[in-house]
Design a protein around this motif. Structure first.
Motif, short mmCIF file in Angstrom:
data_model
loop_
_atom_site.label_atom_id
_atom_site.label_comp_id
_atom_site.label_asym_id
_atom_site.label_seq_id
_atom_site.Cartn_x
_atom_site.Cartn_y
_atom_site.Cartn_z
N TYR A 139 0.83 -1.20 0.00
CA TYR A 139 0.00 0.00 0.00
C TYR A 139 0.87 1.26 0.00
O TYR A 139 0.62 2.20 -0.77
CB TYR A 139 -0.91 -0.01 1.22
CG TYR A 139 -1.79 1.21 1.34
CD1 TYR A 139 -2.95 1.33 0.57
CD2 TYR A 139 -1.46 2.24 2.22
CE1 TYR A 139 -3.76 2.46 0.67
CE2 TYR A 139 -2.26 3.37 2.32
CZ TYR A 139 -3.40 3.48 1.55
OH TYR A 139 -4.20 4.60 1.64
N THR A 156 -5.33 -2.08 -7.21
CA THR A 156 -6.49 -2.19 -6.32
C THR A 156 -6.81 -3.65 -6.02
O THR A 156 -7.10 -4.03 -4.88
CB THR A 156 -7.73 -1.52 -6.95
OG1 THR A 156 -7.44 -0.14 -7.17
CG2 THR A 156 -8.94 -1.65 -6.04
N GLU A 157 -6.73 -4.50 -7.05
CA GLU A 157 -6.98 -5.94 -6.87
C GLU A 157 -5.98 -6.55 -5.90
O GLU A 157 -6.35 -7.32 -5.01
CB GLU A 157 -6.90 -6.65 -8.22
CG GLU A 157 -7.10 -8.16 -8.11
CD GLU A 157 -6.87 -8.88 -9.43
OE1 GLU A 157 -6.61 -10.09 -9.40
OE2 GLU A 157 -6.92 -8.22 -10.49
N ASN A 159 -4.27 -4.98 -3.60
CA ASN A 159 -4.54 -4.45 -2.26
C ASN A 159 -5.62 -5.27 -1.56
O ASN A 159 -5.54 -5.55 -0.36
CB ASN A 159 -4.96 -2.98 -2.33
CG ASN A 159 -3.78 -2.04 -2.52
OD1 ASN A 159 -2.67 -2.35 -2.12
ND2 ASN A 159 -4.03 -0.89 -3.12
N LYS A 160 -6.63 -5.67 -2.31
CA LYS A 160 -7.70 -6.50 -1.75
C LYS A 160 -7.19 -7.89 -1.37
O LYS A 160 -7.53 -8.43 -0.32
CB LYS A 160 -8.85 -6.62 -2.76
CG LYS A 160 -9.64 -5.34 -2.97
CD LYS A 160 -10.76 -5.57 -3.97
CE LYS A 160 -11.58 -4.30 -4.18
NZ LYS A 160 -12.68 -4.50 -5.17
N LEU A 163 -5.63 -8.71 1.94
CA LEU A 163 -6.50 -8.86 3.11
C LEU A 163 -6.74 -10.32 3.48
O LEU A 163 -7.29 -10.60 4.54
CB LEU A 163 -7.85 -8.18 2.84
CG LEU A 163 -7.83 -6.67 2.61
CD1 LEU A 163 -9.22 -6.20 2.20
CD2 LEU A 163 -7.37 -5.94 3.86
N LYS A 194 -10.11 -15.83 -0.66
CA LYS A 194 -9.61 -15.26 -1.91
C LYS A 194 -10.68 -15.20 -2.96
O LYS A 194 -10.83 -14.18 -3.67
CB LYS A 194 -8.42 -16.10 -2.42
CG LYS A 194 -7.82 -15.58 -3.72
CD LYS A 194 -6.65 -16.45 -4.16
CE LYS A 194 -6.06 -15.94 -5.47
NZ LYS A 194 -4.91 -16.78 -5.91
N ILE A 197 -13.14 -12.39 -2.09
CA ILE A 197 -12.56 -11.07 -2.31
C ILE A 197 -12.52 -10.72 -3.80
O ILE A 197 -12.79 -9.59 -4.20
CB ILE A 197 -11.14 -10.98 -1.71
CG1 ILE A 197 -11.21 -10.98 -0.18
CG2 ILE A 197 -10.42 -9.73 -2.20
CD1 ILE A 197 -9.87 -11.03 0.50
N LYS A 198 -12.21 -11.71 -4.63
CA LYS A 198 -12.09 -11.45 -6.06
C LYS A 198 -13.43 -11.41 -6.76
O LYS A 198 -13.52 -10.98 -7.92
CB LYS A 198 -11.21 -12.54 -6.71
CG LYS A 198 -9.75 -12.50 -6.26
CD LYS A 198 -8.90 -13.49 -7.04
CE LYS A 198 -8.69 -13.04 -8.46
NZ LYS A 198 -7.75 -13.91 -9.20
#
Length: 199
Positions: A139, A156-157, A159-160, A163, A194, A197-198
């Motif tokens: 980040y 952005t992907e 960064n997700k 998590l 995963k 999130i995706k």
């Protein structure tokens, strides 16, 4: 704004430090698997019973090794894109490595007291902090434009996706308060996290 004099043109020394810490931490994990002090005439059943009773230790060892390997791989992929660094970036990385180097201890604690709530919480918090600082490295690098040749959508992907481990670790911490011995199995949900999130 970061002073131009504080920006490094390469990240080679940081990558070398990361590789060294990971190599040491992953090697030290095996020290948790101690050989019992038995006589040379010990019956085979005793060894079998010892190996069976050590299954939780083997699981924690394997889990820790694989998680560290995944983070080493993720970091390697990140540094393929990260072309510059500064002092703040360095210290974020050092703090991340502090928790990476702690994994052999938290794994040993789990190996000896894996049925206890405190050992599980400590282990899971250790992994939570590794996940948080790993995501923070990426980040910070993106915010400072240390990244090259990557679209904003891809950033952005990623960064997700950073998590994934923190979410799994938080779930594991929650389970530690209910059924401590089952908390480490929560990391097996990472592929499911995963996919969510995706989505």
């Amino acid at each position: 704004m970061t002073d131009d004099m504080d920006i490094w043109e390469t990240t080679g020394r940081i990558e070398t430090l990361v590789d060294g810490i990971f190599a040491i931490a992953m090697t030290l994990l095996v020290l948790n698997l101690s050989i019992p002090q038995l006589t040379s005439s010990v019956p085979n059943i005793t060894i079998e019973n010892y190996l069976i009773s050590s299954i939780p230790k083997f699981f924690t060892y394997g889990l820790s090794f694989v998680i560290l390997a995944i983070f080493w791989r993720v970091n390697h992929q990140q540094f393929y894109r990260i072309k510059r660094a500064d002092s703040t970036f360095l210290w974020i990385t050092v703090l991340w490595l502090l928790f990476v180097a702690l994994v052999p201890f938290s794994t040993s604690l789990m190996g000896g007291y894996g049925e206890t709530q405190s050992a599980n919480i400590f282990f899971n918090i250790n992994l939570l902090l590794i996940g948080i600082f790993s995501g923070l490295i990426w980040y910070y690098a993106t915010k400072k434009d240390f990244i090259e040749e990557l679209s904003r959508e891809k950033i952005t992907e990623l960064n997700k996706l950073n998590l994934m481990l923190p979410i799994a670790a938080l779930i594991a911490i929650g389970v530690s308060f209910v059924i401590p011995a089952f908390s480490t199995f929560m990391y097996l949900t990472i592929p499911i996290i995963k996919r969510i999130i995706k989505a």
